[in-house]
Design an enzyme around this catalytic site. Structure first.
Site, PDB file in Angstrom:
ATOM      1  N   GLU A  36     -10.063  -2.691  -4.305  1.00 29.60           N
ATOM      2  CA  GLU A  36      -9.472  -1.367  -4.489  1.00 29.60           C
ATOM      3  C   GLU A  36      -9.720  -0.596  -3.198  1.00 29.60           C
ATOM      4  O   GLU A  36     -10.864  -0.526  -2.730  1.00 29.60           O
ATOM      5  CB  GLU A  36     -10.143  -0.644  -5.674  1.00 29.60           C
ATOM      6  CG  GLU A  36      -9.508   0.719  -5.869  1.00 29.60           C
ATOM      7  CD  GLU A  36     -10.060   1.515  -7.045  1.00 29.60           C
ATOM      8  OE1 GLU A  36     -10.944   1.013  -7.769  1.00 29.60           O
ATOM      9  OE2 GLU A  36      -9.603   2.662  -7.207  1.00 29.60           O
ATOM     10  N   ARG A 262     -22.337 -11.585  -9.170  1.00 28.05           N
ATOM     11  CA  ARG A 262     -22.171 -10.775  -7.975  1.00 28.05           C
ATOM     12  C   ARG A 262     -23.367 -10.971  -7.051  1.00 28.05           C
ATOM     13  O   ARG A 262     -24.438 -11.399  -7.476  1.00 28.05           O
ATOM     14  CB  ARG A 262     -22.011  -9.302  -8.317  1.00 28.05           C
ATOM     15  CG  ARG A 262     -23.145  -8.707  -9.110  1.00 28.05           C
ATOM     16  CD  ARG A 262     -22.861  -7.294  -9.593  1.00 28.05           C
ATOM     17  NE  ARG A 262     -22.850  -6.338  -8.512  1.00 28.05           N
ATOM     18  CZ  ARG A 262     -21.766  -5.650  -8.141  1.00 28.05           C
ATOM     19  NH1 ARG A 262     -20.627  -5.784  -8.790  1.00 28.05           N
ATOM     20  NH2 ARG A 262     -21.829  -4.792  -7.144  1.00 28.05           N
ATOM     21  N   LYS A 272     -19.982   0.373  -4.118  1.00 30.00           N
ATOM     22  CA  LYS A 272     -19.140   1.271  -3.345  1.00 30.00           C
ATOM     23  C   LYS A 272     -19.435   2.726  -3.683  1.00 30.00           C
ATOM     24  O   LYS A 272     -19.375   3.587  -2.824  1.00 30.00           O
ATOM     25  CB  LYS A 272     -17.678   0.961  -3.659  1.00 30.00           C
ATOM     26  CG  LYS A 272     -16.909   0.427  -2.482  1.00 30.00           C
ATOM     27  CD  LYS A 272     -15.432   0.403  -2.776  1.00 30.00           C
ATOM     28  CE  LYS A 272     -15.001  -0.921  -3.324  1.00 30.00           C
ATOM     29  NZ  LYS A 272     -13.605  -0.955  -3.729  1.00 30.00           N
TER      30      LYS A 272
END
Ligand code: ATP
Ligand code: MG
Length: 552
Positions: A36, A262, A272
């Site tokens: 994104e 992750r 983020k």
């Protein structure tokens, strides 16, 4: 077809892909990396990039770069550009396959209409707050939204008017009609569309409604013919929804979602949201601040892409969460630089040396190896004169017996040069030693004494008459704790001494032409990389040794 493919490593993703190809399920593997564009990429994304592009490369398939640009409020063109730069820097190429979820907005809208017509979606006028309340909890079933009873015609009408911009933000959503009592909260009639009157970096103000991640993602995968949609474990609970939607829209393909753990790294935050705060709240100097665990930050620090990929190549691709030690990353960086970086001499905290018996005006050009273990990297000539800079730390006024560097009467070897003995020192008015008065032994040129006399210490130096001046930034861990989020807010765990800025450093002359992005080893001090921009500013890419224990 899988026979002639060279498999470099094995993990459940590669196993699955190989089995699928062998079984003829797919002619070609197609993956995608779907960021994104609401921030720049961090080291966790690098893991995902290496996995997606790596698997595609290894199995003769392709990998798409797809921007998941479904939330215009937070997305920016600068991030879109920067992300492409970062993926390329890592050495990957998406060919013609640069895609945007926004390219599919019209198709997604049509599919939403299709869902409404089949009774699989409805418009809901609950406020965000009510929607939360109606959703229930893990122990309590949810309650149906009043919208569940609207007719298909009503739903189509309101949805079209949502698109036309007739309603304010937050007034309506489009929701999937699944199961308000499901044990999987993601299936309790999740939102598919929300109203946003924001300007989108690519579609401008064309759209007043935007698909949610859940509605955009799987459908985009299907449009692009993605075979293996790899994402992180937090999306495991979304998989059922991913499949539910793909079964109900006339999608051209049926991609499958696989989740992997992750990347988490000690002393590091890979989120983020938090990285954005570090930037916007001014805790660092931007996304490319060399202390940042972003790809841009690590690049600016001078870390070669190969070192980062080496590190990622050693990580497990598994289904269980774990945290790797930052020392593992540092080790990969040190190994790479130890092999590749040329050696130079630089004095970061200078102390003046005057050599009393040096012939007035004489300058020797001394040959210095560029790499002690790799003669093929050649040598360079370094000027030596009677006036030098050495490190303040290499002198102690009253040194202990085992201190093998400079002190009154102590002899050391100057790297690539001569033996030198400290005869005296000069203090300033405050009592600080500011200059050493020394003598050298002309018979020791090159660093060996013909009489076989040994010295234990070898120190680096720079000729004062020839030095170039520079600034240097020494980086320390950005966070103090192994798990910066352990006590809640990681911002509270920031290391106040994460950057030490030094001015007036003295470097050997050839460093005036150092290439930004090509780190060198400053002998005994660490690996340094010249920063971009005006002037001579160096960033310490990494120290020679681990210093995490000392950070606290
Ligand atoms: P963050 O969790 O830091 O906010 P994100 O997941 O919101 O990041 P996206 O741009 O949505 O960021 O992520 C793009 C891809 O990168 C996704 O497939 C996501 O699963 C993957 N990814 C994100 N963080 C990590 C990580 N720490 N390790 C591995 N992959 C990651
Ligand atoms: Mg995300």
């Amino acid at each position: 077809m899988s026979e002639d493919i060279e498999i470099e490593r094995e993990d459940f993703v590669r196993e699955t892909v190989r089995a699928d190809l062998a079984a003829g399920k797919h002619a070609q593997v197609v993956t995608r990396f779907p960021p994104e564009p609401n921030g720049y990429l961090h080291l966790g994304h690098a893991k995902s990039i290496c996995l997606n592009f790596g698997v595609a490369d290894e199995f003769g398939g392709r990998c798409h770069l797809r921007f998941d640009d479904t939330n215009p409020a937070k997305e920016e063109q600068a991030f879109i550009d920067g992300i492409q730069e970062d993926v390329r820097w890592l050495g990957f190429d998406w060919g013609d396959h640069l895609h945007y979820a926004s390219d599919y907005f019209e198709q997604l809208y049509d599919w939403a209409v299709h869902l409404i017509k089949n009774g699989d979606a409805y418009v809901c006028d609950l406020s965000a707050e009510d929607m939360r309340l109606y959703r229930g909890t893990l122990t309590e079933p949810g309650r149906p939204s009043p919208g569940r009873d609207y007719s298909v015609e009503q739903n189509l009408d309101v949805f079209a008017r949502m698109r036309a911009g007739e309603f304010p933000e937050g007034s309506y959503t489009l929701r999937a009609r699944i199961d308000m009592t499901s044990g999987n909260m993601n299936l309790r009639d999740p939102a598919l569309y929300r109203i946003k009157h924001a300007v989108h970096p690519r579609t401008g103000d064309t759209w007043k409604i935007y698909p949610t991640y859940d509605f955009a993602h799987g459908q985009s995968d299907a449009i692009e013919g993605i075979t293996h949609s790899l994402c992180t474990l937090e999306f495991a609970d979304h998989r059922q929804l991913y499949e539910w939607l793909l079964e109900r829209v006339p999608a051209p393909a049926a991609p499958r979602q696989y989740e992997f753990a992750r990347l988490n790294i000690t002393y590091t935050v890979l989120s983020k949201r938090v990285l954005t705060r570090l930037v916007t709240e001014g805790h660092v100097d931007g996304w490319d601040d060399p202390r940042m665990p972003t790809i841009r930050g690590i690049r600016r620090r001078g870390v070669p892409a190969a070192a980062l990929k080496e590190f990622i190549g050693k990580l497990a691709v598994s289904r269980s969460d774990s945290t790797v030690e930052v020392q593992m990353l540092d080790h990969a960086i040190r190994e790479n630089l130890n092999h590749n970086a040329e050696r130079r001499m630089a004095v970061l905290k200078p102390m003046k040396v005057t050599i009393r018996n040096w012939p007035e005006g004489q300058v020797d050009m001394l040959e210095a190896q560029n790499h002690p273990g790799r003669p093929e990297m050649g040598t360079r000539m370094v000027p030596f004169s009677g006036s030098l800079w050495v490190e303040q730390d290499d002198f102690v006024e009253d040194p202990p017996r085992k201190f093998f560097r400079l002190g009154p009467g102590r002899e050391v070897r100057l790297r690539f040069a001569y033996f030198m003995t400290c005869e005296d020192f000069v203090k300033d008015a405050d009592g600080n030693v500011v200059e050493l008065i020394c003598t050298y032994d002309p018979a020791t040129k090159g660093g060996n004494a013909p009489d076989g006399r040994k010295v234990k210490g070898t120190i680096h130096w720079v000729s004062a008459d020839h030095a170039v001046e520079a600034n240097a930034s020494l980086l320390n861990p950005l966070f103090l704790s192994e798990n910066p989020s352990a006590n809640g807010d990681p911002i509270a765990d920031l290391n106040p001494n994460s950057m030490e800025r030094l001015t007036g450093c003295k470097l050997e002359p050839c460093l005036a032409d150092a290439e930004p992005g090509t780190p060198v080893q400053f002998e005994r001090l660490g690996y340094f990389s010249r920063d971009q921009g005006e002037g001579l500013n160096f960033i310490r890419t990494i120290a020679l040794r681990d210093s995490y224990a000392k950070a606290k």
